[in-house]
Design a protein around this motif. Structure first.
Motif, PDB file in Angstrom:
ATOM      1  N   LEU A  62      25.678 -36.935  -8.796  1.00 53.10           N
ATOM      2  CA  LEU A  62      27.052 -36.918  -8.871  1.00 53.10           C
ATOM      3  C   LEU A  62      27.570 -38.174  -8.182  1.00 53.10           C
ATOM      4  CD1 LEU A  62      27.427 -33.314  -7.039  1.00 53.10           C
ATOM      5  CD2 LEU A  62      28.279 -33.958  -9.380  1.00 53.10           C
ATOM      6  N   ARG A  65      27.581 -40.550 -11.243  1.00 60.19           N
ATOM      7  CA  ARG A  65      28.142 -39.901 -12.239  1.00 60.19           C
ATOM      8  C   ARG A  65      27.393 -39.713 -13.592  1.00 60.19           C
ATOM      9  NH1 ARG A  65      33.355 -38.808 -11.211  1.00 60.19           N
ATOM     10  NH2 ARG A  65      34.027 -38.519 -13.409  1.00 60.19           N
ATOM     11  N   ARG A  79      28.636 -30.398 -13.669  1.00 58.70           N
ATOM     12  CA  ARG A  79      29.100 -31.645 -13.152  1.00 58.70           C
ATOM     13  C   ARG A  79      30.432 -32.260 -13.504  1.00 58.70           C
ATOM     14  NH1 ARG A  79      24.009 -32.456 -14.733  1.00 58.70           N
ATOM     15  NH2 ARG A  79      24.542 -34.247 -16.152  1.00 58.70           N
ATOM     16  N   THR A  80      30.824 -31.826 -14.664  1.00 60.78           N
ATOM     17  CA  THR A  80      32.125 -32.500 -15.264  1.00 60.78           C
ATOM     18  C   THR A  80      33.208 -31.337 -14.159  1.00 60.78           C
ATOM     19  OG1 THR A  80      31.384 -32.766 -17.439  1.00 60.78           O
ATOM     20  CG2 THR A  80      33.554 -32.459 -16.929  1.00 60.78           C
ATOM     21  N   TYR A  83      33.257 -33.042 -10.761  1.00 59.22           N
ATOM     22  CA  TYR A  83      34.177 -34.420 -10.879  1.00 59.22           C
ATOM     23  C   TYR A  83      35.634 -34.107 -10.825  1.00 59.22           C
ATOM     24  CZ  TYR A  83      29.570 -36.489 -12.463  1.00 59.22           C
ATOM     25  OH  TYR A  83      28.375 -36.812 -12.686  1.00 59.22           O
ATOM     26  N   THR A  88      34.633 -39.201  -6.245  1.00 61.27           N
ATOM     27  CA  THR A  88      33.358 -39.766  -6.142  1.00 61.27           C
ATOM     28  C   THR A  88      33.004 -39.940  -4.842  1.00 61.27           C
ATOM     29  OG1 THR A  88      33.667 -40.504  -8.325  1.00 61.27           O
ATOM     30  CG2 THR A  88      31.764 -41.352  -6.953  1.00 61.27           C
TER      31      THR A  88
END
Length: 195
Positions: A62, A65, A79-80, A83, A88
Motif C-alpha cells: 500500500l 502503491r 488495494r485500489t 487507495y 498514501t
C-alpha cells in the motif's frame, strides 16, 4: 581508470519482514495471476492468510502503491479500493493498515457458510437447558443486518426475523440465556421472547 569489476555487491540486505514471509523462496509467478483468474488469486490469498507477516506485506504494497499481484492477502481491486479510501500517508500507520486490511478481507478471513454455522460457533450450553452466547453481547452485524444475540437466536430458530422486540420471558431466570425455545408471541402478533 576505474575499479569497477562488473560484479554485483556482496553486501546482503538487512533482515526484514520478507525473511519471515510464507512466500519467501517461492515462484513469484503465483503471486501475480491475471486479475480475472479467481482460482489463482484465491490460491495466492490462502498462502497470505497463513503468513505471519501478512499485514507487513500489505503495508509495503500500500505504501509503495503496488498495482499488480496479490500482496498481504489483498488483490489488485482491493488495494485500489483502499487507495480511494485513504491517503498514501495513512498507510505508514500499522494500526490503520491492520484495520483497513481486516475490514477489506473480513469475509475471506472469517467465512461463515450459514447462519446455523455462526449459531453453532457462538452459542454454548448452560445448565438447565439454557443457552449462552460467546462474543458480542450488544448489537453485531451479519451480512449487512444488525442483530442482538437474542434476535439472532430467534432468526435461526424460526427462520425469519422477529417482529418487534425480542425479550426474555418472565419464566427464564438466567439473564444471559438466548434460548429461542422460551419465546412467546404478544397479542398483537409481535414476537416476544428468545430468552
Amino acid at each position: 581508470m576505474t575499479h569497477y569489476t562488473g560484479s554485483t555487491p556482496t553486501t546482503p540486505r538487512k533482515k526484514d519482514w520478507r525473511d519471515q514471509a510464507a512466500c519467501a523462496g517461492a515462484d513469484n509467478d503465483g503471486w501475480f495471476p491475471h486479475p480475472t483468474n479467481a482460482t489463482a488469486v484465491q490460491t495466492a490469498k490462502k498462502v497470505c492468510f497463513a503468513c505471519p507477516v501478512m499485514f507487513d506485506c500489505a503495508q509495503y504494497a500500500l505504501t509503495t502503491r503496488q498495482d499488480a499481484g496479490v500482496w498481504g492477502g489483498l488483490s489488485e481491486g482491493q488495494r485500489t479500493t483502499l487507495y480511494k479510501k485513504h491517503r498514501t500517508a495513512d498507510f505508514s500507520n500499522p494500526a490503520i493498515v491492520r484495520n483497513s486490511v481486516t475490514r477489506a478481507l473480513h469475509h475471506e478471513l472469517f467465512p461463515v457458510t450459514s447462519l446455523r454455522d455462526l449459531w453453532d460457533e457462538r452459542s454454548y450450553p448452560l445448565p438447565g437447558g439454557h443457552i449462552g452466547w460467546r462474543g458480542e453481547s450488544q448489537n453485531f452485524t451479519i451480512r449487512g443486518q444488525v442483530y442482538t444475540p437474542k434476535q439472532f437466536a430467534f432468526l435461526v430458530d424460526r427462520g425469519h426475523k422477529a417482529v418487534g422486540i425480542v425479550r426474555r420471558t418472565p419464566e427464564c431466570p438466567v439473564v444471559e440465556c438466548v434460548n429461542p425455545c422460551t419465546s412467546r408471541t404478544t397479542p398483537n402478533g409481535a414476537s416476544d421472547g428468545a430468552s
